[in-house]
Write an enzyme that holds these catalytic residues in place. Structure first.
Site, mmCIF file in Angstrom:
data_model
loop_
_atom_site.group_PDB
_atom_site.id
_atom_site.type_symbol
_atom_site.label_atom_id
_atom_site.label_comp_id
_atom_site.label_asym_id
_atom_site.label_seq_id
_atom_site.Cartn_x
_atom_site.Cartn_y
_atom_site.Cartn_z
ATOM 1 C CB THR A 117 -4.803 -6.914 -0.303
ATOM 2 O OG1 THR A 117 -5.725 -6.177 -1.106
ATOM 3 C CG2 THR A 117 -3.960 -7.775 -1.242
ATOM 4 C CE1 TYR A 141 -0.587 -4.339 -2.111
ATOM 5 C CE2 TYR A 141 -2.897 -4.348 -2.752
ATOM 6 C CZ TYR A 141 -1.932 -4.296 -1.774
ATOM 7 O OH TYR A 141 -2.308 -4.206 -0.446
#
Length: 327
Positions: A117, A141
Site C-alpha cells: 500500500t 495499517y
C-alpha cells in the site's frame, strides 16, 4: 498455464486478479475466509475456505494445489479501524503473512506477489511519490504492511524467495463487464460511498477535513482502476515465473484528484449532485498521495489504461446500480 494461489481471492482486488489470471490462461485458486469476501465473486477457478491465521490450513491448500506462485491480498485494510485497534491489525496481517511465507517455504513455492500500500509512505512532500521515498507510515495499517515488506525481504535474502511488491494508491472502479465489483459492508471507500449517496441509499457523505494544505483544502489522492491493478499483478507474476528478479513498484495513475474534484465529477457522471458535508479530519490521513508509476512501466510495461476518473466512476456506477453481491 500456471496454478496461482490467490489469498483473499473473494475480495475486491483479489477477485479482479483472479479474473485477469484466468483471462491470461492461468488457473487461480482462491483461498479466503469469507470474512469480508463474497462467495459470488469466486467465478474463475477452484476455491478453498481457510484462514491465514490457521497455519495448517494454509499448508494444506498449498500442498493440495501445488501452485507455481502465490498472490497475497488477504488482509485487514481500514486505516481508521487500525488506528482504533492496532493489535487487531498486527495480529491478523503480520501473523497471516508469516504463516503464508513459512508454508510456501516448506512446500517449495518460490514466487510471491504481495499487495502492499501507499500507506507505507505516510505524509510525503513529493509531487509524485517514487518507491525510494522515505517510508514513514502514519497508521498501524501502513506500519504492518511495511513490516510485511521487510519480512518478505528477509525470505528473499535467506530463503531464495522471489517477490514482487506492489504499493497501491486508491483502488476504485469495477469490472467493465459487470461480473464483479466493490462491495464492502459497511462501505468506507470514497467513490462507492458517493454513489450510494447519489442513489439515496445514504443521506450524504462526509468530507473528512477541508483545511489540508492542498488546492481546495481537501485530501488529494491517486485513483487506479481495479482492472488496471489486476493486469499489473498478472504481469508481475509472469515476470517471476519466467525467472525475472523481484521488484517493488507503485501502482497508480500518476495524477491526483481532490475529494471535492471527485465529488464534482461523480455528480456529472451520474447526472445528479452528491450530497455532502464537511467533518473533522480522520487520524492517519496524509494531505496528498500521488504515485510515480514509472518503475512499473519500465519493468513490466504496465500503464494505467482505464484509470481516467470518468471511466472509474462509470464502471462503479454501473456495478452499484446492479445492486452488488446478493442483489
Amino acid at each position: 498455464m500456471a496454478v496461482i494461489l490467490v489469498t483473499g481471492g473473494a475480495g475486491y482486488v483479489g477477485s479482479h486478479a483472479c479474473k485477469a489470471l484466468a483471462a491470461a490462461g492461468h488457473e487461480p485458486v482462491c483461498f479466503d475466509s469469507y470474512r469480508t469476501g463474497w462467495r459470488e465473486a469466486v467465478r474463475y477457478g477452484p476455491a478453498v475456505e481457510g484462514n491465514l491465521l490457521d497455519a495448517a490450513s494454509v499448508r494444506e491448500a498449498i500442498a493440495r494445489f501445488a501452485p507455481a506462485a502465490v498472490m497475497h491480498f488477504a488482509a485487514l485494510s481500514l486505516v481508521g479501524e487500525s488506528v482504533r485497534d492496532p493489535g487487531l491489525y498486527w495480529r491478523a496481517n503480520l501473523t497471516g503473512a508469516l504463516n503464508l511465507l513459512e508454508a510456501m517455504r516448506e512446500e517449495g513455492v518460490g514466487a510471491l506477489v504481495f499487495s502492499s500500500t501507499a500507506a507505507v509512505y505516510g505524509a510525503c512532500d513529493a509531487a509524485l511519490i517514487p518507491e525510494d521515498a522515505p517510508l514513514r507510515p502514519d497508521s498501524p495499517y501502513g506500519s504492518c504492511k511495511l513490516a510485511i515488506e521487510r519480512l518478505i525481504a528477509d525470505f528473499e535474502r535467506f530463503h531464495g524467495l522471489r517477490a514482487g511488491v506492489f504499493r497501491y494508491f486508491n483502488v476504485a472502479g469495477a469490472d467493465p463487464e459487470g461480473e464483479i465489483g466493490e462491495d464492502h459492508r459497511p462501505e468506507t471507500h470514497l467513490i462507492p460511498i458517493m454513489l450510494e449517496a447519489a442513489l439515496g441509499r445514504r443521506p450524504e457523505i462526509v468530507v473528512y477535513g477541508d483545511d489540508y494544505p492542498t488546492e481546495d483544502g481537501t485530501c488529494v489522492r491517486d485513483y487506479v482502476h481495479a482492472s488496471d491493478l489486476a493486469r499489473a499483478h498478472v504481469l508481475g507474476v509472469e515476470r517471476l515465473l519466467a525467472g525475472g528478479e523481484g521488484f517493488t513498484a507503485n501502482l497508480g495513475a500518476g495524477r491526483g484528484l481532490s475529494v471535492r474534484e471527485v465529488i464534482e465529477r461523480a455528480g456529472e457522471v451520474v447526472g445528479r449532485p452528491v450530497p455532502h458535508r464537511v467533518g473533522p479530519r480522520r487520524p492517519g490521513d496524509p494531505a496528498r498521495l500521488v504515485c510515480d508509476p514509472s518503475r512499473a512501466r519500465q519493468i513490466l510495461g504496465w500503464r494505467a489504461e482505464r484509470s481516467d476518473i470518468d471511466a472509474i466512476l462509470r464502471d462503479a456506477w454501473a456495478w452499484m446500480r446492479r445492486g452488488g453481491y446478493g442483489a
